[in-house]
Design a protein around this motif. Structure first.
Motif, PDB file in Angstrom:
ATOM      1  N   ARG A  91       0.857  -1.182   0.000  1.00 38.91           N
ATOM      2  CA  ARG A  91       0.000   0.000   0.000  1.00 38.91           C
ATOM      3  C   ARG A  91       0.894   1.233   0.000  1.00 38.91           C
ATOM      4  O   ARG A  91       1.964   1.237   0.606  1.00 38.91           O
ATOM      5  CB  ARG A  91      -0.910   0.013   1.250  1.00 38.91           C
ATOM      6  CG  ARG A  91      -1.946  -1.092   1.262  1.00 38.91           C
ATOM      7  CD  ARG A  91      -3.039  -0.922   0.238  1.00 38.91           C
ATOM      8  NE  ARG A  91      -3.990   0.136   0.572  1.00 38.91           N
ATOM      9  CZ  ARG A  91      -4.915   0.577  -0.267  1.00 38.91           C
ATOM     10  NH1 ARG A  91      -4.993   0.099  -1.507  1.00 38.91           N
ATOM     11  NH2 ARG A  91      -5.753   1.528   0.100  1.00 38.91           N
ATOM     12  N   MET A  93       1.715   5.168   0.910  1.00 41.25           N
ATOM     13  CA  MET A  93       1.415   6.167   1.941  1.00 41.25           C
ATOM     14  C   MET A  93       1.779   7.537   1.388  1.00 41.25           C
ATOM     15  O   MET A  93       2.888   7.735   0.897  1.00 41.25           O
ATOM     16  CB  MET A  93       2.285   5.929   3.179  1.00 41.25           C
ATOM     17  CG  MET A  93       1.769   4.846   4.070  1.00 41.25           C
ATOM     18  SD  MET A  93       0.433   5.455   5.097  1.00 41.25           S
ATOM     19  CE  MET A  93       0.280   4.047   6.172  1.00 41.25           C
ATOM     20  N   ARG A  94       0.821   8.444   1.470  1.00 40.32           N
ATOM     21  CA  ARG A  94       1.123   9.813   1.054  1.00 40.32           C
ATOM     22  C   ARG A  94       1.357  10.658   2.305  1.00 40.32           C
ATOM     23  O   ARG A  94       2.484  10.903   2.691  1.00 40.32           O
ATOM     24  CB  ARG A  94      -0.019  10.378   0.208  1.00 40.32           C
ATOM     25  CG  ARG A  94      -0.077   9.798  -1.182  1.00 40.32           C
ATOM     26  CD  ARG A  94      -1.383  10.020  -1.842  1.00 40.32           C
ATOM     27  NE  ARG A  94      -2.459   9.448  -1.064  1.00 40.32           N
ATOM     28  CZ  ARG A  94      -3.714   9.292  -1.466  1.00 40.32           C
ATOM     29  NH1 ARG A  94      -4.075   9.715  -2.645  1.00 40.32           N
ATOM     30  NH2 ARG A  94      -4.612   8.733  -0.691  1.00 40.32           N
ATOM     31  N   SER A  97      -2.626  11.544   6.901  1.00 39.77           N
ATOM     32  CA  SER A  97      -4.065  11.274   6.800  1.00 39.77           C
ATOM     33  C   SER A  97      -4.361   9.877   6.237  1.00 39.77           C
ATOM     34  O   SER A  97      -5.439   9.344   6.459  1.00 39.77           O
ATOM     35  CB  SER A  97      -4.727  12.340   5.940  1.00 39.77           C
ATOM     36  OG  SER A  97      -4.028  12.462   4.736  1.00 39.77           O
ATOM     37  N   ASP A  98      -3.427   9.285   5.520  1.00 37.62           N
ATOM     38  CA  ASP A  98      -3.628   7.919   5.010  1.00 37.62           C
ATOM     39  C   ASP A  98      -3.483   6.890   6.130  1.00 37.62           C
ATOM     40  O   ASP A  98      -3.969   5.765   6.007  1.00 37.62           O
ATOM     41  CB  ASP A  98      -2.565   7.564   3.946  1.00 37.62           C
ATOM     42  CG  ASP A  98      -2.892   8.162   2.580  1.00 37.62           C
ATOM     43  OD1 ASP A  98      -4.059   8.487   2.357  1.00 37.62           O
ATOM     44  OD2 ASP A  98      -1.965   8.281   1.765  1.00 37.62           O
ATOM     45  N   GLU A 102      -5.335   2.959   6.736  1.00 35.47           N
ATOM     46  CA  GLU A 102      -4.416   1.907   6.275  1.00 35.47           C
ATOM     47  C   GLU A 102      -4.030   0.978   7.429  1.00 35.47           C
ATOM     48  O   GLU A 102      -3.910  -0.237   7.264  1.00 35.47           O
ATOM     49  CB  GLU A 102      -3.148   2.533   5.663  1.00 35.47           C
ATOM     50  CG  GLU A 102      -3.391   3.274   4.369  1.00 35.47           C
ATOM     51  CD  GLU A 102      -3.931   2.377   3.242  1.00 35.47           C
ATOM     52  OE1 GLU A 102      -3.664   1.159   3.248  1.00 35.47           O
ATOM     53  OE2 GLU A 102      -4.625   2.909   2.368  1.00 35.47           O
ATOM     54  N   SER A 131      -4.445  11.929  -6.113  1.00 36.80           N
ATOM     55  CA  SER A 131      -5.359  10.800  -5.856  1.00 36.80           C
ATOM     56  C   SER A 131      -6.272  10.668  -7.070  1.00 36.80           C
ATOM     57  O   SER A 131      -6.498  11.649  -7.800  1.00 36.80           O
ATOM     58  CB  SER A 131      -6.197  11.032  -4.600  1.00 36.80           C
ATOM     59  OG  SER A 131      -7.180  12.020  -4.845  1.00 36.80           O
TER      60      SER A 131
END
Ligand code: PNS
Length: 166
Positions: A91, A93-94, A97-98, A102, A131
């Motif tokens: 996955r 991660m930015r 907030s992610d 997650e 996004s």
């Protein structure tokens, strides 16, 4: 002893694939022998692109790369990962907030199958605010998103939202 090929699953909606996804896939390819990009078939979520369109755009963007496979799946991700004999779920991660969603998803996946590890990769700085949904929103109102998606996706978005052709 023979070295076993390590496969990772990169799951998502990919509605559509963005350059941010590609950044994560390239990082995953540095670690794993094979990455399966697995598009979730979720009839209850309204998507802009059909499953066939999403899979086709991803295939076009990774034209001929033997380490990248594109597939679709439904049901539990860990069941799909097991079926594909994958050792990890990737996955991206930015921002912070992610993290919360997650973390929750990774812990649920671990509870469902402790043998599949979740691996989080940090996106390139350039894609922190990228996004699929924000790209669709910008394109819908004529915004130029050509440097945020691969060419195959840009062409397809222009078909859906002709105003974005600029
Ligand atoms: O691109 P997305 O929408 O953030 O991807 C979400 C995805 C596909 C990874 C997630 O919805 C998923 O894994 N769905 C499959 C159902 C499942 O296994 N759920 C239990 C774990 S939370």
């Amino acid at each position: 002893m023979m070295n076993k090929k390590k496969t990772a699953i990169y799951p998502g909606s990919f509605d559509p694939l963005t350059n941010g996804h590609i950044d994560i896939i390239e990082r995953a390819m540095d670690i794993f022998d094979q990455v399966i990009i697995a598009v979730l078939h979720n009839p209850s979520k309204k998507a802009l692109f059909t499953m066939d369109e999403r899979v086709k755009m991803i295939k076009q963007s990774f034209n001929g790369d033997k380490c990248v496979l594109v597939d679709s799946f439904g049901g539990l991700l860990v069941d799909y990962a097991k079926m594909k004999d994958a050792v990890a779920i990737i996955r991206g991660m930015r921002a912070l907030s992610d993290f919360e969603s997650e973390f929750q998803m990774a812990l649920m996946n671990r509870k469902l199958n402790k043998d599949v590890q979740s691996v989080f990769l940090m996106t390139g700085f350039r894609w922190i605010f990228t996004s699929s949904s924000i790209i669709k929103e910008a394109a819908q109102f004529g915004g130029d998103i050509s440097d945020m998606v691969p060419e195959a996706v840009h062409l397809k978005i222009m078909e859906k939202y002709p105003k974005s052709a600029q």
